[in-house]
Design a protein around this motif. Structure first.
Motif, PDB file in Angstrom:
ATOM      1  N   THR A 110     -16.593 -16.229 -97.605  1.00 10.49           N
ATOM      2  CA  THR A 110     -15.190 -15.926 -97.255  1.00 10.49           C
ATOM      3  C   THR A 110     -14.341 -15.799 -98.526  1.00 10.49           C
ATOM      4  OG1 THR A 110     -14.776 -18.268 -96.865  1.00 10.49           O
ATOM      5  CG2 THR A 110     -15.174 -16.896 -94.922  1.00 10.49           C
ATOM      6  N   ASP A 111     -14.681 -16.570 -99.567  1.00 12.67           N
ATOM      7  CA  ASP A 111     -13.945 -16.436-100.842  1.00 12.67           C
ATOM      8  C   ASP A 111     -14.118 -15.022-101.394  1.00 12.67           C
ATOM      9  OD1 ASP A 111     -13.104 -18.998-100.751  1.00 12.67           O
ATOM     10  OD2 ASP A 111     -14.502 -19.780-102.255  1.00 12.67           O
ATOM     11  N   GLN A 112     -15.356 -14.528-101.345  1.00 12.08           N
ATOM     12  CA  GLN A 112     -15.643 -13.190-101.878  1.00 12.08           C
ATOM     13  C   GLN A 112     -14.907 -12.115-101.068  1.00 12.08           C
ATOM     14  OE1 GLN A 112     -17.037 -11.776-104.488  1.00 12.08           O
ATOM     15  NE2 GLN A 112     -16.688  -9.758-103.588  1.00 12.08           N
ATOM     16  N   ILE A 113     -14.855 -12.306 -99.747  1.00 17.02           N
ATOM     17  CA  ILE A 113     -14.180 -11.298 -98.912  1.00 17.02           C
ATOM     18  C   ILE A 113     -12.669 -11.324 -99.167  1.00 17.02           C
ATOM     19  CG2 ILE A 113     -13.698 -10.576 -96.529  1.00 17.02           C
ATOM     20  CD1 ILE A 113     -16.399 -11.807 -95.724  1.00 17.02           C
ATOM     21  N   LYS A 114     -12.143 -12.481 -99.496  1.00 16.08           N
ATOM     22  CA  LYS A 114     -10.690 -12.632 -99.631  1.00 16.08           C
ATOM     23  C   LYS A 114     -10.124 -12.001-100.912  1.00 16.08           C
ATOM     24  CE  LYS A 114      -7.374 -16.477 -99.542  1.00 16.08           C
ATOM     25  NZ  LYS A 114      -7.283 -17.939 -99.483  1.00 16.08           N
ATOM     26  N   VAL A 115     -10.871 -12.062-101.990  1.00 14.87           N
ATOM     27  CA  VAL A 115     -10.306 -11.633-103.281  1.00 14.87           C
ATOM     28  C   VAL A 115     -10.322 -10.115-103.461  1.00 14.87           C
ATOM     29  CG1 VAL A 115     -10.900 -13.750-104.513  1.00 14.87           C
ATOM     30  CG2 VAL A 115     -12.557 -11.865-104.438  1.00 14.87           C
ATOM     31  N   CYS A 116      -9.468  -9.635-104.363  1.00 10.96           N
ATOM     32  CA  CYS A 116      -9.479  -8.212-104.725  1.00 10.96           C
ATOM     33  C   CYS A 116     -10.529  -7.983-105.812  1.00 10.96           C
ATOM     34  CB  CYS A 116      -8.111  -7.788-105.245  1.00 10.96           C
ATOM     35  SG  CYS A 116      -6.916  -7.585-103.927  1.00 10.96           S
ATOM     36  N   ASN A 117     -11.430  -7.026-105.593  1.00 11.44           N
ATOM     37  CA  ASN A 117     -12.529  -6.805-106.535  1.00 11.44           C
ATOM     38  C   ASN A 117     -12.074  -6.152-107.839  1.00 11.44           C
ATOM     39  OD1 ASN A 117     -15.132  -6.059-104.053  1.00 11.44           O
ATOM     40  ND2 ASN A 117     -14.108  -7.945-104.592  1.00 11.44           N
TER      41      ASN A 117
END
Ligand code: NAD
Length: 472
Positions: free
Chosen positions: A30-37
């Motif tokens: 969920t952390d990875q999905i939340k941040v802007c790449n």
């Protein structure tokens, strides 16, 4: 950074966290999905008048779980990094909800378009596009912009032409941007798509008998009263189509110059023509001006449609809302604090990431058209028309009854591109509505449409990451 933009990003992240606990997904995922790449901030000079102006602009790619990334470009003096990040994140969830196979992105140019001539806007748009090309932030398989607040098909045509200038010979170059004019690789029905999607979403929701009963309303959108904030692309089409195809009554409209109300239906097409000639909505026959523009929030109606910008309904004015349903045509028009108040009051909110997804859905159709190099309907229209005519002739022979040649032509008609686009859009909005509705009904602890939409989207994005083997 303005408070509104900061609170917009904070609201998106708070809504994300509220939903993430219901997914059961591991925190790392969920952390990875939340941040802007990827966040690209640029500053470039453009010749304006006798001198140069340094223009601030952004492109944010929120999620690379699917390629290309996709999202509109906004021209507004309010643009800042937080705003573009929030909008890019919403695009990821939006694409997932309507099963459009893109990652989310967004662009913003910090200018007030009204302060520039068309020639100056063209220079700014072309220079911005060059910056995107230089950093590989645009391309049919990389990142595909579209219109948003303050931009339209004119700007998309400039972007395409600039891309073609630098990337001549790329066979799919025309798919580098969507929302283009139809004669330059665009698709019939794109301009109206977001507003039309808003209508399809509201219509489907209003068909839910038990939910309408809970709100003290009768099922169906027909006769429902609406108030719209923002008579731009999204707000005007949402209003026109709800009136003309759904039988809804628009009883209030708010624009920059003020707010008007009426006891009867305000004809949006006529209001647009009036505004074009008088440069204001105030004084439109059959309407009265509301003293304070911001009072549109508290107008008595069934459906309130914010279709302008984010953070319009805040904790300062949420208590004034008298509407039973809010259809978020704009992105992020309700702050998270305001949402808490509204939900307590029993107001139903159909969230942006679902309700305004019609634009990206039809952008997806446009991109597919560009990659196939052929307009929708070209192969089958005549075939279907001839087949339908055969069926009519056979039935006439069998029954001895005859249709007029006009009736025959109407019944036999094969689908044009715009018919197919509208049909694909309606199918998408209805299908996605029931996916969210299902989550809302079945998932314990999920009590509102936004959380249900987030949970639906997060599970799909997470599934992609797992399929990619990133999170086994
Ligand atoms: P637009 O520029 O065509 O229209 C916005 C309208 O809102 C303008 O007429 C403007 O004068 C009015 N407005 C601005 N501030 C206002 C205020 N305080 N009170 C009343 N009116 C105000 O923009 P649009 O493309 O219609 O976008 C509107 C919203 O919809 C944005 O949040 C955008 O991100 C969202 N959206 C747009 C699309 C699209 O396809 N264009 C797709 C999805 C979401």
């Amino acid at each position: 950074m303005s408070n509104k933009q900061a609170s917009f990003l904070a609201s998106v992240q708070r809504n994300f966290d509220k939903a993430a606990v219901h997914t059961g997904l591991p925190k790392g995922l969920t952390d990875q999905i939340k941040v802007c790449n990827a966040v690209y901030q640029m500053k470039f000079p453009v010749k304006i008048g006798n001198g140069y102006e340094v223009i601030e602009a952004y492109r944010v790619q929120h999620s690379h779980h699917r390629s290309p990334t996709k999202g509109g470009i906004r021209f507004s003096h309010l643009v800042d990094q937080n705003e573009v990040m929030a909008l890019a994140a919403l695009m990821t969830y939006k694409c997932a909800i309507v099963d459009v196979p893109f990652g989310g992105a967004k662009g913003g140019v910090k200018i007030s378009p009204r302060s520039y001539t068309p020639a100056q806007l063209e220079r700014i748009t072309r220079r911005y596009t060059v910056e995107l090309i230089r950093k590989n932030f645009i391309g049919p398989s990389v990142d595909v912009p579209a219109p948003d607040y303050g931009t339209g098909e004119r700007e998309m045509a400039w972007i395409l032409d600039t891309y073609n200038t630098f990337k001549g010979g790329e066979i799919d170059a025309v798919g580098c941007v969507t929302g283009k004019p139809v004669n330059q690789g665009g698709i019939a029905g794109r301009t109206e798509a977001t507003g039309r999607g808003v209508f399809y979403g509201l219509k489907e929701y209003c068909l839910q008998k038990s939910e309408m009963k809970e709100l003290g309303l009768t099922p169906g959108i027909e006769g429902k009263t609406m108030v719209i904030q923002g008579l731009g692309n999204v707000g005007s089409y949402a209003g026109i189509i709800s009136q003309e195809e759904g039988g809804a009554k628009v009883i209030g409209v708010s624009e920059l110059e003020g707010t008007i109300v009426s006891d009867t239906n305000i004809n949006i097409k006529e209001l647009l023509a009036y505004r074009k000639s008088k440069k204001t909505i105030i004084g439109f026959p059959g309407t009265k001006e509301v003293k304070v523009r911001e009072d549109w929030v508290g107008l008595e109606c069934d459906i309130l449609i914010p279709a302008a910008l984010e953070s319009q309904i805040t904790k300062a004015n949420a208590n004034k809302v008298k509407a039973k349903i809010i259809g978020e045509a704009a992105n992020g028009p309700i702050t998270a604090d305001a949402e808490d108040i509204l939900l307590k009051k029993g107001v139903v909110i159909l969230p942006d990431m679902y309700l305004n997804a019609g634009g990206v859905t039809v952008s997806y159709f446009e991109w597919l058209k560009n990659l196939s190099h052929m307009r929708f309907g070209r192969m089958e229209k005549r075939y279907n028309q001839n087949k339908n005519m055969d069926i009519i002739n056979t039935v006439e022979k069998m029954t001895g009854k005859k249709l007029t040649s006009r009736e025959k032509a109407q019944v036999a008609r094969g689908a044009d591109e715009v018919d197919l686009v509208r049909s694909g859009l309606e199918e998408t909005m209805v299908n996605s509505f029931y996916q969210i509705h299902d989550t809302l009904r079945k998932k314990k602890g999920v009590n509102d449409y936004r959380t249900a939409a987030f949970v639906t989207a997060l599970n799909k994005v997470a599934n992609d990451y797992m399929t990619l083997g990133v999170f086994p």
